[in-house]
Design an enzyme around this catalytic site. Structure first.
Site, PDB file in Angstrom:
ATOM      1  N   ASP A 164      64.830  56.431  35.918  1.00 13.65           N
ATOM      2  CA  ASP A 164      64.652  55.649  34.852  1.00 13.65           C
ATOM      3  C   ASP A 164      66.042  55.158  34.255  1.00 13.65           C
ATOM      4  OD1 ASP A 164      61.857  55.608  35.101  1.00 13.65           O
ATOM      5  OD2 ASP A 164      61.663  57.423  33.878  1.00 13.65           O
TER       6      ASP A 164
ATOM      7  N   TYR B 208      67.405  68.459  39.023  1.00 15.22           N
ATOM      8  CA  TYR B 208      67.799  67.779  37.979  1.00 15.22           C
ATOM      9  C   TYR B 208      68.643  68.726  36.743  1.00 15.22           C
ATOM     10  CZ  TYR B 208      65.086  63.713  38.778  1.00 15.22           C
ATOM     11  OH  TYR B 208      64.606  62.323  39.454  1.00 15.22           O
TER      12      TYR B 208
ATOM     13  N   ARG C  63      62.188  64.946  31.386  1.00 10.96           N
ATOM     14  CA  ARG C  63      62.255  64.687  29.994  1.00 10.96           C
ATOM     15  C   ARG C  63      61.355  65.286  29.031  1.00 10.96           C
ATOM     16  NH1 ARG C  63      63.389  58.486  30.091  1.00 10.96           N
ATOM     17  NH2 ARG C  63      63.446  58.800  27.953  1.00 10.96           N
TER      18      ARG C  63
ATOM     19  N   ARG D 277      63.174  57.512  42.185  1.00  8.25           N
ATOM     20  CA  ARG D 277      63.793  56.520  41.238  1.00  8.25           C
ATOM     21  C   ARG D 277      64.110  57.297  39.850  1.00  8.25           C
ATOM     22  NH1 ARG D 277      59.101  52.949  39.541  1.00  8.25           N
ATOM     23  NH2 ARG D 277      60.679  52.242  37.728  1.00  8.25           N
TER      24      ARG D 277
END
Length: 251
Positions: A56, A116, A201, A54
């Site tokens: 966000d 990422y 993050r 998933r």
């Protein structure tokens, strides 16, 4: 009537600005909802997709794989099928590739690593709005890269996870993590076997604190050992984050 099903992996990419993440939401628009609707229109049947993971709200994906099942021989031409999907999908979602796989292949559970990237820029740029995080001053890249070495390997990363998530373990194996300059932007790249919610993050926020010399590079060890989210840095804005690559043993 032959109801034998064929499983496919569909590779997609999307700009997450307008969506409340990948996953279906009861009261908000998600990428998965848009994709399911278009697949059902093209295939003229109920379709359920399963994503590799998933993302966000506001997070982007340069590569995400999903799997779905449809009747065998329903898709006769990959090129024609992808053209039909892209004609109906919104401009900020694209279908990149279609791959037939075995019926027990799983987009989420079979992925062996995910990568990422987080993008930061330093001058106001209208073309980077919602696609990169603007900060004022360049942090110390060498200092942040010293700190990234403490992230590598198999560890409990509870300190970087959003609270009350439904996962069995907070242990992940980070294989690579580093900062570099790329076309006047600062980019953080990280690869692991799995990621926790909000993990990248929170890691970026923690490393930036080190980069602006609010904390020592070695302080990240204390953060990890604490297993407390309150000990880590801020969660940086979602719009700078991109899911960039997913690896499977059979693709």
């Amino acid at each position: 009537m032959d109801n034998k099903l064929q499983r496919f992996f569909l590779e997609i990419a999307y700009d997450g600005t307008m969506y409340h993440g990948w996953q279906l939401q009861h009261n908000a628009i998600s990428v998965q909802q848009k994709l399911n609707d278009v697949l059902e229109t093209v295939l003229r049947s109920k379709i359920e997709t399963t994503g590799a993971g998933r993302t966000d709200t506001g997070v982007h994906a340069q590569q995400l794989f999903v799997h779905f099942d449809t009747q065998e021989n329903q898709i006769k031409s990959k090129r024609s099928f992808l053209h039909s999907l892209n004609a109906l999908l919104p401009q900020d979602i694209s279908a990149q590739d279609l791959i037939p796989v075995s019926n027990n292949a799983h987009a989420r559970f079979d992925a062996t690593e995910r990568s990422y990237a987080y993008f930061i820029h330093f001058k106001k740029d209208p073309f980077l709005t919602n696609r990169s995080w603007q900060i004022r001053d360049m942090p110390d890249i060498a200092l942040m890269n010293t700190a990234t070495q403490y992230l590598l390997g198999k560890q409990d990363f509870s300190c970087f996870s959003k609270s009350h998530t439904q996962v069995f373990t907070n242990i992940c194996t980070i294989k690579q993590a580093y900062w570099h300059l790329e076309n006047d932007r600062l980019v953080f790249r990280i690869t692991a076997d799995r990621f926790l919610r909000n993990m990248v993050r929170a890691i970026v926020g923690t490393l930036i604190e080190i980069g602006i010399k609010k904390k020592e590079a070695e302080s990240i060890l204390e953060v990890i050992r604490s297993r407390k989210r309150s000990q880590a840095g801020i969660s940086v804005p979602a719009h700078g984050l991109y899911l960039t690559n997913i690896v499977y043993p059979y693709l």
